[in-house]
Write a protein that holds these residues in place. Structure first.
Motif, mmCIF file in Angstrom:
data_model
loop_
_atom_site.group_PDB
_atom_site.id
_atom_site.type_symbol
_atom_site.label_atom_id
_atom_site.label_comp_id
_atom_site.label_asym_id
_atom_site.label_seq_id
_atom_site.Cartn_x
_atom_site.Cartn_y
_atom_site.Cartn_z
ATOM 1 N N THR A 171 54.184 33.403 55.194
ATOM 2 C CA THR A 171 53.027 34.269 54.919
ATOM 3 C C THR A 171 51.720 33.674 55.433
ATOM 4 N N ARG A 172 51.749 32.484 56.000
ATOM 5 C CA ARG A 172 50.542 31.934 56.643
ATOM 6 C C ARG A 172 50.028 32.897 57.704
ATOM 7 N N ASP A 173 50.940 33.573 58.368
ATOM 8 C CA ASP A 173 50.539 34.487 59.437
ATOM 9 C C ASP A 173 49.787 35.708 58.909
ATOM 10 N N LEU A 174 49.898 35.967 57.614
ATOM 11 C CA LEU A 174 49.249 37.144 57.029
ATOM 12 C C LEU A 174 47.795 36.887 56.643
ATOM 13 N N ILE A 175 47.391 35.632 56.592
ATOM 14 C CA ILE A 175 46.032 35.308 56.146
ATOM 15 C C ILE A 175 44.995 35.969 57.047
ATOM 16 N N ALA A 176 45.259 35.953 58.350
ATOM 17 C CA ALA A 176 44.299 36.513 59.308
ATOM 18 C C ALA A 176 44.130 38.025 59.159
ATOM 19 N N LEU A 177 45.084 38.671 58.491
ATOM 20 C CA LEU A 177 45.023 40.127 58.326
ATOM 21 C C LEU A 177 44.183 40.539 57.124
ATOM 22 N N GLY A 178 43.759 39.557 56.326
ATOM 23 C CA GLY A 178 42.921 39.861 55.170
ATOM 24 C C GLY A 178 43.486 39.279 53.891
ATOM 25 N N VAL A 179 42.568 38.862 53.032
ATOM 26 C CA VAL A 179 42.942 38.258 51.748
ATOM 27 C C VAL A 179 42.302 39.060 50.628
ATOM 28 N N ASP A 180 43.088 39.402 49.618
ATOM 29 C CA ASP A 180 42.585 40.153 48.464
ATOM 30 C C ASP A 180 41.888 41.439 48.911
ATOM 31 N N THR A 181 42.549 42.180 49.733
ATOM 32 C CA THR A 181 41.990 43.446 50.206
ATOM 33 C C THR A 181 42.160 44.533 49.140
ATOM 34 N N ALA A 182 41.496 45.664 49.361
ATOM 35 C CA ALA A 182 41.665 46.798 48.446
ATOM 36 C C ALA A 182 43.128 47.241 48.417
ATOM 37 N N GLU A 183 43.800 47.160 49.555
ATOM 38 C CA GLU A 183 45.215 47.526 49.613
ATOM 39 C C GLU A 183 46.073 46.550 48.816
ATOM 40 N N HIS A 184 45.732 45.272 48.885
ATOM 41 C CA HIS A 184 46.464 44.272 48.099
ATOM 42 C C HIS A 184 46.320 44.544 46.605
ATOM 43 N N ARG A 185 45.099 44.838 46.171
ATOM 44 C CA ARG A 185 44.870 45.092 44.751
ATOM 45 C C ARG A 185 45.573 46.364 44.295
ATOM 46 N N ALA A 186 45.535 47.391 45.140
ATOM 47 C CA ALA A 186 46.219 48.642 44.790
ATOM 48 C C ALA A 186 47.726 48.421 44.666
ATOM 49 N N ALA A 187 48.293 47.604 45.549
ATOM 50 C CA ALA A 187 49.727 47.307 45.484
ATOM 51 C C ALA A 187 50.066 46.552 44.204
ATOM 52 N N ALA A 188 49.166 45.663 43.781
ATOM 53 C CA ALA A 188 49.388 44.918 42.542
ATOM 54 C C ALA A 188 49.374 45.847 41.337
ATOM 55 N N VAL A 189 48.446 46.787 41.316
ATOM 56 C CA VAL A 189 48.385 47.767 40.221
ATOM 57 C C VAL A 189 49.642 48.634 40.228
ATOM 58 N N SER B 91 43.187 39.327 29.521
ATOM 59 C CA SER B 91 43.910 39.614 30.758
ATOM 60 C C SER B 91 45.019 40.623 30.480
ATOM 61 N N TYR B 92 45.710 40.436 29.348
ATOM 62 C CA TYR B 92 46.770 41.342 28.907
ATOM 63 C C TYR B 92 46.616 41.491 27.405
ATOM 64 N N ASP B 93 46.490 42.720 26.937
ATOM 65 C CA ASP B 93 46.175 42.948 25.528
ATOM 66 C C ASP B 93 47.377 43.275 24.659
ATOM 67 N N GLY B 94 48.577 43.063 25.200
ATOM 68 C CA GLY B 94 49.793 43.396 24.479
ATOM 69 C C GLY B 94 50.393 44.707 24.940
ATOM 70 N N VAL B 95 49.630 45.454 25.747
ATOM 71 C CA VAL B 95 50.092 46.722 26.308
ATOM 72 C C VAL B 95 49.730 46.832 27.780
ATOM 73 N N SER B 96 48.494 46.444 28.110
ATOM 74 C CA SER B 96 47.952 46.701 29.439
ATOM 75 C C SER B 96 47.313 45.468 30.064
ATOM 76 N N ILE B 97 47.350 45.440 31.392
ATOM 77 C CA ILE B 97 46.650 44.438 32.190
ATOM 78 C C ILE B 97 45.304 45.019 32.607
ATOM 79 N N ARG B 98 44.255 44.228 32.496
ATOM 80 C CA ARG B 98 42.957 44.657 33.018
ATOM 81 C C ARG B 98 42.888 44.299 34.493
ATOM 82 N N THR B 99 42.474 45.270 35.286
ATOM 83 C CA THR B 99 42.751 45.194 36.719
ATOM 84 C C THR B 99 41.573 44.827 37.609
ATOM 85 N N ARG B 100 40.401 44.585 37.039
ATOM 86 C CA ARG B 100 39.278 44.181 37.895
ATOM 87 C C ARG B 100 39.352 42.678 38.143
ATOM 88 N N SER B 101 40.280 42.304 38.991
ATOM 89 C CA SER B 101 40.532 40.901 39.303
ATOM 90 C C SER B 101 41.166 40.837 40.681
#
Length: 213
Positions: free
Chosen positions: A38-56, A76-86
């Protein structure tokens, strides 16, 4: 927090050194190779909006709730949900915690492990601690590595989290490779990764990822 900085020009040597202390073709060797690629992926962007959307989307695929708030506002996790502004890797790490935690602790704030580094209501999270220090350390390591493998699965630059979360600390010593192997084995024994070192996903998750790999 990364304990020892590993410059970019040293990283290939560090990865090769760890690989040299693993049995060729072993599960851990496969895991390391996939992370290193995945070193090759660094140049394509880090923590992009697409990355965050995929995590959600990953959280939702497992049936985990999500809240569009910062973890500093509560947990970070309240027993039900993850807060996603990260950051994307932080969100994926929380999903990994959910997967690693036994079902009876998925209803506890921060999984009963104590306040995460981003949780704002620290005292309340720590009041919910349900395990001893050794188990906290064990689960944190497993969630770290599983989250990194999910980053790989989602096509994100997982090697950065691998560095930041200190999997290459002491890379020139055999103990570094052994620590990685021990945790890979625990993930495999727990049924969280397959014989190729890939995390198991629900059918609705990561469309086409298996076929493309």
């Amino acid at each position: 927090m990364q304990l020892t900085t590993i410059p970019d020009d040293i990283l290939p040597q560090a990865l090769d050194s760890v690989a040299a202390n693993l049995s060729p073709g072993s599960l851990t060797a496969k895991v390391l190779a996939r992370i290193a690629a995945t070193r090759d992926l660094i140049a394509l962007g880090v923590d992009t909006a697409e990355h965050r959307a995929a995590a959600v989307d990953l959280a939702r695929a497992f049936g985990i709730g999500v809240i569009d708030e910062a973890p500093q506002d509560a947990f970070s996790y309240d027993g039900v949900s993850i807060r996603t502004r990260s950051e994307a890797y932080v969100l994926i790490h929380e999903v990994a915690h959910w997967l690693v935690a036994p079902p009876e602790r998925r209803g506890l704030v921060d999984f009963g492990l104590g306040a995460g580094p981003e949780s704002g209501r620290i005292d309340e999270a720590n009041e919910a601690i349900a395990v001893g220090k050794d188990e906290q350390i064990r689960e944190e390591a497993l969630a770290s590595l599983l989250g990194i493998l999910w980053e790989v699965e989602l096509g994100q630059p997982a090697v950065l989290a691998f560095l930041e979360q200190n999997w290459l600390e002491g890379w020139d010593r055999a103990s570094c490779a052994q620590n990685l192997a021990d945790n890979v084995d625990q993930l495999f024994q727990a049924g969280l990764i397959d014989a190729e070192g890939r995390p198991f996903a629900p059918e609705s998750c990561v469309p086409g990822a298996r076929a493309a790999a």
